[in-house]
Scaffold this motif. Structure first.
Motif, mmCIF file in Angstrom:
data_model
loop_
_atom_site.group_PDB
_atom_site.id
_atom_site.type_symbol
_atom_site.label_atom_id
_atom_site.label_comp_id
_atom_site.label_asym_id
_atom_site.label_seq_id
_atom_site.Cartn_x
_atom_site.Cartn_y
_atom_site.Cartn_z
ATOM 1 N N ASP A 54 100.612 51.425 17.351
ATOM 2 C CA ASP A 54 101.096 52.181 18.627
ATOM 3 C C ASP A 54 100.120 52.671 19.869
ATOM 4 O O ASP A 54 100.531 52.312 21.178
ATOM 5 C CB ASP A 54 101.962 53.477 18.353
ATOM 6 N N THR A 55 98.779 52.776 19.368
ATOM 7 C CA THR A 55 97.974 53.386 20.314
ATOM 8 C C THR A 55 96.584 52.420 20.258
ATOM 9 O O THR A 55 95.981 52.798 21.333
ATOM 10 C CB THR A 55 97.635 54.646 19.832
ATOM 11 N N ALA A 56 96.569 51.460 19.631
ATOM 12 C CA ALA A 56 95.149 50.878 19.677
ATOM 13 C C ALA A 56 95.164 49.528 19.702
ATOM 14 O O ALA A 56 96.213 48.792 20.008
ATOM 15 C CB ALA A 56 94.705 51.169 18.133
ATOM 16 N N ASP A 57 94.111 48.876 19.856
ATOM 17 C CA ASP A 57 93.903 47.375 20.056
ATOM 18 C C ASP A 57 93.273 46.804 18.683
ATOM 19 O O ASP A 57 92.464 47.254 18.005
ATOM 20 C CB ASP A 57 92.348 47.332 21.068
ATOM 21 N N PRO A 58 94.268 46.041 18.250
ATOM 22 C CA PRO A 58 94.173 45.299 16.995
ATOM 23 C C PRO A 58 92.804 44.593 16.852
ATOM 24 O O PRO A 58 92.301 44.243 15.616
ATOM 25 C CB PRO A 58 95.498 44.612 16.882
ATOM 26 N N GLU A 59 92.221 44.285 18.030
ATOM 27 C CA GLU A 59 91.005 43.381 17.823
ATOM 28 C C GLU A 59 89.870 44.305 17.653
ATOM 29 O O GLU A 59 88.646 43.854 17.335
ATOM 30 C CB GLU A 59 90.826 42.752 19.221
#
Length: 274
Positions: free
Chosen positions: A118-123
């Motif tokens: 929801d809140t983060a960058d998966p990279e």
């Protein structure tokens, strides 16, 4: 890895969920809330210590980012709550920092994954299910995620974790391994329960609370002296002001309460040798 440390029992109070409840989080159950309130009646300072611990985490992350570090490994990250590492880091250096969260409790890991979706960058941000005692296996998994460059400085966060590990589990051994993996310039942020030796009432109340954690909760509770806690950083060098009561570590505002009432010490230490 001690078997009892990996087991999860939702019928008993969980240290991580108790912490979440005291901080005002939503990832807890009635058994955790009842247990927490009982312990808070016995040791009211426990709430102050937990709040101070979370505030220390935020200040330590900001310090690390302002010092040029862009990589974080948070071991024993627990349940997500306000002011998570990636959120604080991105406030200081938007889009630059990489974070790996690690916890051995399935509930905490599941909630961390949801939070990151929801809140983060998966990279740049990952959540791993793993145990502090896994040592080389866990560190290799951290590197396999691809977010952490082992040749660049890393901030290793061991916050409110080691006081759930009694001496017979030899908690210093895995930490020595993790310290060895960090390149020079890396930081180790550490907090640990350490009682105010001048307050006999607190010491007596803590023994009662610790007994309740051991007998009823999923993890035991251990306090250590400041010298014992300092030994966990090995040959790393504490940055100013050293290992101190949490409210005294680079406070954002003037302290209005007795810092010793937190009964938790913390510090950030830097690796200066190869």
């Amino acid at each position: 890895m001690p078997e009892e440390r990996a087991a999860i029992d939702t019928d008993r109070p969980s240290a991580g969920r108790i912490y979440d409840y005291v901080l005002g989080g939503r990832h807890n159950y009635a058994v955790d809330r009842e247990f927490a309130e009982q312990q808070l009646r016995e040791l009211p300072q426990m709430r102050m210590g937990m709040v101070n611990n979370r505030e220390f985490l935020r200040r330590a992350v900001r310090y690390a980012v302002e010092s040029g570090i862009r990589q974080f490994v948070d071991v024993g990250s627990g349940l997500p709550t306000q002011g998570n590492v990636h959120e604080v880091a991105d406030e200081v250096a938007p889009g630059e920092c990489r974070v790996v969260y690690i916890d051995n409790e399935p509930i905490a890991h599941a909630h961390a994954q949801i939070l990151l979706e929801d809140t983060a960058d998966p990279e740049r941000h990952y959540a791993l299910f793993g145990d502090y005692f896994d040592g080389p296996e866990l560190w290799q998994r951290v590197l396999d995620e691809g977010a952490i460059d082992p040749d660049e400085p890393i901030c290793l966060l061991i916050v409110a974790l080691l006081h759930f590990m009694p001496d017979e589990h030899q908690p210093g051994a895995p930490l020595a391994y993790y310290r060895d993996q960090l390149p020079p310039g890396s930081l180790l942020a550490l907090t640990h329960i350490s009682l105010n030796v001048e307050d006999n009432e607190v010491q007596d109340a803590f023994q009662t609370v610790a007994g309740q954690y051991t007998n009823r909760a999923t993890l035991p509770l251990t306090q250590r002296s400041r010298d014992e806690i300092a030994g966990f950083v090995g040959d790393f060098e504490f940055v100013e002001p050293g290992l101190v009561w949490l409210p005294d570590w680079r406070p954002d505002t003037t302290n209005t309460t007795d810092a010793a009432e937190s009964n938790i010490v913390g510090g950030v230490a830097r690796k200066t040798k190869k």
